[in-house]
Scaffold this active site. Structure first.
Site, PDB file in Angstrom:
ATOM      1  N   LYS A  46      -6.423  -4.978  -7.845  1.00 13.30           N
ATOM      2  CA  LYS A  46      -4.972  -4.916  -8.017  1.00 13.30           C
ATOM      3  C   LYS A  46      -4.395  -4.117  -6.857  1.00 13.30           C
ATOM      4  O   LYS A  46      -4.441  -2.888  -6.827  1.00 13.30           O
ATOM      5  CB  LYS A  46      -4.580  -4.253  -9.348  1.00 13.30           C
ATOM      6  CG  LYS A  46      -3.110  -4.556  -9.656  1.00 13.30           C
ATOM      7  CD  LYS A  46      -2.396  -3.486 -10.432  1.00 13.30           C
ATOM      8  CE  LYS A  46      -1.993  -2.311  -9.635  1.00 13.30           C
ATOM      9  NZ  LYS A  46      -0.992  -2.563  -8.564  1.00 13.30           N
ATOM     10  N   GLU A 102     -10.000   8.409  -5.531  1.00 12.42           N
ATOM     11  CA  GLU A 102      -9.639   9.030  -4.250  1.00 12.42           C
ATOM     12  C   GLU A 102      -8.157   9.355  -4.373  1.00 12.42           C
ATOM     13  O   GLU A 102      -7.311   8.476  -4.318  1.00 12.42           O
ATOM     14  CB  GLU A 102      -9.943   8.043  -3.124  1.00 12.42           C
ATOM     15  CG  GLU A 102     -10.158   8.718  -1.803  1.00 12.42           C
ATOM     16  CD  GLU A 102      -8.875   8.771  -1.036  1.00 12.42           C
ATOM     17  OE1 GLU A 102      -8.174   9.802  -1.185  1.00 12.42           O
ATOM     18  OE2 GLU A 102      -8.568   7.822  -0.321  1.00 12.42           O
ATOM     19  N   GLU A 113       2.098  17.341  -2.036  1.00 17.20           N
ATOM     20  CA  GLU A 113       1.719  16.533  -0.878  1.00 17.20           C
ATOM     21  C   GLU A 113       3.017  15.923  -0.325  1.00 17.20           C
ATOM     22  O   GLU A 113       3.696  15.175  -1.026  1.00 17.20           O
ATOM     23  CB  GLU A 113       0.763  15.437  -1.366  1.00 17.20           C
ATOM     24  CG  GLU A 113      -0.010  14.771  -0.288  1.00 17.20           C
ATOM     25  CD  GLU A 113      -0.958  13.702  -0.854  1.00 17.20           C
ATOM     26  OE1 GLU A 113      -0.751  13.247  -2.001  1.00 17.20           O
ATOM     27  OE2 GLU A 113      -1.889  13.332  -0.132  1.00 17.20           O
ATOM     28  N   GLU A 164       1.951  -3.324  -5.403  1.00 18.44           N
ATOM     29  CA  GLU A 164       2.997  -4.358  -5.394  1.00 18.44           C
ATOM     30  C   GLU A 164       3.879  -4.240  -4.159  1.00 18.44           C
ATOM     31  O   GLU A 164       4.606  -5.168  -3.812  1.00 18.44           O
ATOM     32  CB  GLU A 164       3.864  -4.250  -6.657  1.00 18.44           C
ATOM     33  CG  GLU A 164       3.192  -4.748  -7.906  1.00 18.44           C
ATOM     34  CD  GLU A 164       1.959  -3.943  -8.296  1.00 18.44           C
ATOM     35  OE1 GLU A 164       1.986  -2.703  -8.166  1.00 18.44           O
ATOM     36  OE2 GLU A 164       0.974  -4.566  -8.713  1.00 18.44           O
ATOM     37  N   CYS A 167      -3.439  10.390   2.663  1.00 16.45           N
ATOM     38  CA  CYS A 167      -3.891  11.513   1.839  1.00 16.45           C
ATOM     39  C   CYS A 167      -4.668  12.533   2.653  1.00 16.45           C
ATOM     40  O   CYS A 167      -4.929  13.630   2.178  1.00 16.45           O
ATOM     41  CB  CYS A 167      -4.695  11.011   0.653  1.00 16.45           C
ATOM     42  SG  CYS A 167      -5.855   9.770   1.150  1.00 16.45           S
ATOM     43  N   ARG A 221       0.242  10.394  11.757  1.00 14.70           N
ATOM     44  CA  ARG A 221      -0.259   9.029  11.572  1.00 14.70           C
ATOM     45  C   ARG A 221       0.416   8.417  10.343  1.00 14.70           C
ATOM     46  O   ARG A 221       0.620   9.089   9.335  1.00 14.70           O
ATOM     47  CB  ARG A 221      -1.778   9.078  11.371  1.00 14.70           C
ATOM     48  CG  ARG A 221      -2.442   7.737  11.326  1.00 14.70           C
ATOM     49  CD  ARG A 221      -3.871   7.850  11.780  1.00 14.70           C
ATOM     50  NE  ARG A 221      -4.462   9.096  11.320  1.00 14.70           N
ATOM     51  CZ  ARG A 221      -5.379   9.173  10.358  1.00 14.70           C
ATOM     52  NH1 ARG A 221      -5.786   8.095   9.743  1.00 14.70           N
ATOM     53  NH2 ARG A 221      -5.891  10.335  10.021  1.00 14.70           N
TER      54      ARG A 221
HETATM   55  P1  ADP Z   1       1.746   5.957  -4.813  1.00 17.19           P
HETATM   56  O1  ADP Z   1       2.633   7.026  -5.364  1.00 17.19           O
HETATM   57  O2  ADP Z   1       1.080   6.314  -3.560  1.00 17.19           O
HETATM   58  O3  ADP Z   1       2.357   4.592  -4.823  1.00 17.19           O
HETATM   59  P2  ADP Z   1       0.385   5.334  -7.211  1.00 17.19           P
HETATM   60  O4  ADP Z   1      -0.715   6.111  -7.811  1.00 17.19           O
HETATM   61  O5  ADP Z   1       1.655   5.239  -7.942  1.00 17.19           O
HETATM   62  O6  ADP Z   1       0.526   5.919  -5.768  1.00 17.19           O
HETATM   63  O7  ADP Z   1      -0.086   3.855  -6.915  1.00 17.19           O
HETATM   64  C1  ADP Z   1      -1.378   3.509  -6.469  1.00 17.19           C
HETATM   65  C2  ADP Z   1      -1.798   2.223  -7.155  1.00 17.19           C
HETATM   66  O8  ADP Z   1      -1.855   2.473  -8.561  1.00 17.19           O
HETATM   67  C3  ADP Z   1      -0.824   1.066  -6.968  1.00 17.19           C
HETATM   68  O9  ADP Z   1      -1.557  -0.140  -6.875  1.00 17.19           O
HETATM   69  C4  ADP Z   1      -0.026   1.104  -8.255  1.00 17.19           C
HETATM   70  O10 ADP Z   1       0.540  -0.139  -8.595  1.00 17.19           O
HETATM   71  C5  ADP Z   1      -1.110   1.476  -9.245  1.00 17.19           C
HETATM   72  N1  ADP Z   1      -0.617   2.043 -10.507  1.00 17.19           N
HETATM   73  C6  ADP Z   1       0.476   2.791 -10.719  1.00 17.19           C
HETATM   74  N2  ADP Z   1       0.579   3.107 -12.037  1.00 17.19           N
HETATM   75  C7  ADP Z   1      -0.487   2.546 -12.664  1.00 17.19           C
HETATM   76  C8  ADP Z   1      -0.971   2.503 -14.007  1.00 17.19           C
HETATM   77  N3  ADP Z   1      -0.330   3.100 -15.004  1.00 17.19           N
HETATM   78  N4  ADP Z   1      -2.106   1.817 -14.271  1.00 17.19           N
HETATM   79  C9  ADP Z   1      -2.773   1.216 -13.287  1.00 17.19           C
HETATM   80  N5  ADP Z   1      -2.383   1.216 -11.994  1.00 17.19           N
HETATM   81  C10 ADP Z   1      -1.263   1.866 -11.686  1.00 17.19           C
END
Ligand code: ADP
Length: 526
Positions: free
Chosen positions: A220, A295, A426, A223, A329, A323
């Site tokens: 996944k 990670e 962060e 998005e 991260c 960068r």
């Molecule tokens: P960022 O803040 O860097 O976008 P996230 O942790 O929100 O980091 O997103 C990293 C990934 O986790 C993305 O693919 C996001 O769609 C997914 N994600 C966010 N919320 C959930 C959730 N509740 N369950 C599974 N995946 C999630």
């Protein structure tokens, strides 16, 4: 008023991660630029503009037809619409990965290796198109995107080779009529959830070792940046990775995440992203006792000692900080400078930062693209406001860039201390906070005073000090006189709340393997 609407429109992560409604005021006011038209037509011709999910080797829409729009953060333009999938599609992807596991895992290591190698060759031969896709959907400069493609492809090459080196053991028995063997076997179906900051490399870093060891996957991607993942999946199919071995679903993150968590067929979850979501996934994995690799976020200290080579320190800190517009991260989050070199370093560093050209990543000479979305820029503003209200001073930058959108000026802030939010959270933006310290002991204490533990950097010309400090830092990665240290051949991962497990290198494949002990008994002696 218009800027407010633009900002509201672009605030993608303010909306729930379910499928978003196509209410994009700003985009609808613009016509597609010739640059985007040319890029899209080039990607279409190369067959890499895939706009459907991949389940069981078939490109599919969301079953209810819902879509999500993928925008270029540099311009706000619509690049493409992709399916907004949910639990039903995720369940089908899991079934497909599960039924393919028995055949994929039974191929010889050599066979899996050859297919992965072919995939690597295809990624490289399409590197320019993949880099274009990354810049379009993520915003990083094209040159940096190309570096990501090569870095990302290298994981596939490395694990194609590593597939042939998954050795077990024979253990000297404690009884003469026994033989003790250790097998390494693939975990099974893997759920891989990836972020937007490295749309290709965060995927290949997981898929490479998973496929090499005989696992199958449901990926996944974020998005915000799904197009690169879909293009890479298309190349995997072309390389002979069988239908069902690698599935890609995208859309409603929590629905898809829950489907992966709840399934007893998914034996491992690997995630790169925020600490908050990582914790949710870790606790959600408990019910089915999945193997988990995480990670998560960092809070990287970059320590410049009085005895550093100033040119090396400036160059390294610049690389570690700016960068991907500061959106990694492992980006330096706190720059700790010893008092004897503070003024000299601050001056040279600020001058170097002033030379960073900000703009659309497709334009020549650009070193810093936009931030991913409005939420990211608002976070930067909040943290800078907190720091300046507590006595920090902006030495350079410190505001939105005149280009508008989500462009932010490369920024240097002086007189920061470890209690300011800038050092507790962060930043994930192009902001370099400078903190002063007196002694090595104080620097180590400040560096370790955080729940994060991913990357740290030190700049010193003293060999004994570099050993001492590297050993004292509570971090998974340490760069000594170097700000750019990630490579597929070395283990990447954090300690404390920065995560679990390692990616890349010979250690990375262990995350996808189970150890099985087999005891042969009653072997008659001659
Ligand atoms: P960022 O803040 O860097 O976008 P996230 O942790 O929100 O980091 O997103 C990293 C990934 O986790 C993305 O693919 C996001 O769609 C997914 N994600 C966010 N919320 C959930 C959730 N509740 N369950 C599974 N995946 C999630």
């Amino acid at each position: 008023m218009i800027m407010a609407l633009v900002r509201a429109t672009l605030a993608r992560s303010h909306l729930p991660s379910a499928c978003r409604l196509p209410t994009l005021f700003f985009r609808r006011q613009m016509s597609e630029t010739p640059q985007l038209t040319a890029s899209i037509s080039r990607l279409r011709q190369s067959g890499l503009l895939k706009t459907q999910g991949l389940i069981g080797g078939k490109w599919v829409d969301a079953y209810d037809g819902k879509t999500i729009e993928v925008q270029n953060p540099a311009t706000g333009e619509l690049i493409a619409s992709v399916p907004c999938m949910g639990k039903t599609e995720a369940a089908d992807a899991i079934s497909s990965a599960y039924s393919t596991f028995s055949s994929w895992s039974k191929l010889t290591a050599n066979d899996r290796s050859k297919r992965l190698r072919k995939w690597y060759d295809l990624l490289l031969s399409h590197k320019d198109d993949l880099a274009l896709l990354i810049t379009l959907e993520q915003g990083k400069p094209l040159k940096e995107a190309l570096t990501e493609v090569i870095y990302g492809a290298n994981f596939i090459e490395f694990f194609a080779e590593e597939a042939k080196r998954i050795y077990g053991d024979i253990i000297p028995p404690t009884l003469n009529d026994r033989r003790l063997l250790v097998f390494k076997q693939p975990v099974g179906v893997v759920g891989a959830i990836t972020p937007w900051n490295f749309p290709l490399a965060m995927i290949t870093r997981k898929v490479g070792p998973a496929l090499a060891s005989g696992c199958t996957l449901v990926i996944k991607p974020s998005e915000l940046t799904p197009l690169t993942a879909l293009a890479a999946a298309e190349l995997a199919l072309q390389a002979g990775i069988p239908p069902g071995a690698l599935n890609v679903v995208l859309g409603n993150a929590s629905e898809i995440g829950d489907a992966l968590l709840e399934s007893t067929q998914v034996r491992k979850l690997t995630f790169t992203g925020s600490t908050a979501v990582g914790k949710k996934l870790m606790s959600g994995s408990a019910n089915t006792v999945k193997k988990v690799s995480l990670e998560l976020g960092g809070n990287a200290p970059c320590i410049v000692f009085d005895d550093a080579d100033i040119d090396v320190a400036v160059k390294g800190t610049l690389a570690a900080k700016f960068r991907n517009s500061g959106q990694t991260c492992v980006c330096a989050n706190r720059i700790l400078v010893q008092e004897g070199i503070y003024e000299k370093f601050a001056d040279a560093f600020s001058k170097a930062v002033q030379n960073l050209q900000v703009g659309n990543g497709l334009e020549d000479g650009v070193a810093q693209g936009p931030l991913i979305n409005e939420a990211a820029i608002e976070k930067v503003e909040r943290l800078i406001k907190d720091a300046t209200s507590k006595g920090a001073n902006v030495m350079f930058g410190g505001k939105r860039h005149s280009l508008g959108m989500t462009f932010y000026e490369p920024t240097v802030i002086g007189n920061v201390n470890n209690e300011m939010l800038l050092c507790r959270e962060e930043v994930f933006g192009p902001v370099a906070p400078l903190l002063r310290f007196k002694t090595e002991e104080e620097a180590i204490h400040m560096a370790n005073d955080t729940n994060a533990g991913l990357a740290a950097y030190i700049f010193t010309q003293s060999m004994p000090r570099s050993w001492r400090v590297s050993e004292a830092l509570e971090y998974g990665l340490v760069g000594v006189n170097e700000g750019s240290i990630s490579t597929e051949v070395a283990p990447f991962g954090g300690v404390k709340q920065s995560g679990l497990g390692r990616e890349g290198s010979k250690y990375g494949i262990d995350e996808y393997l189970e150890v099985k002990y087999v005891c042969f008994g009653n072997i008659k002696e001659l």
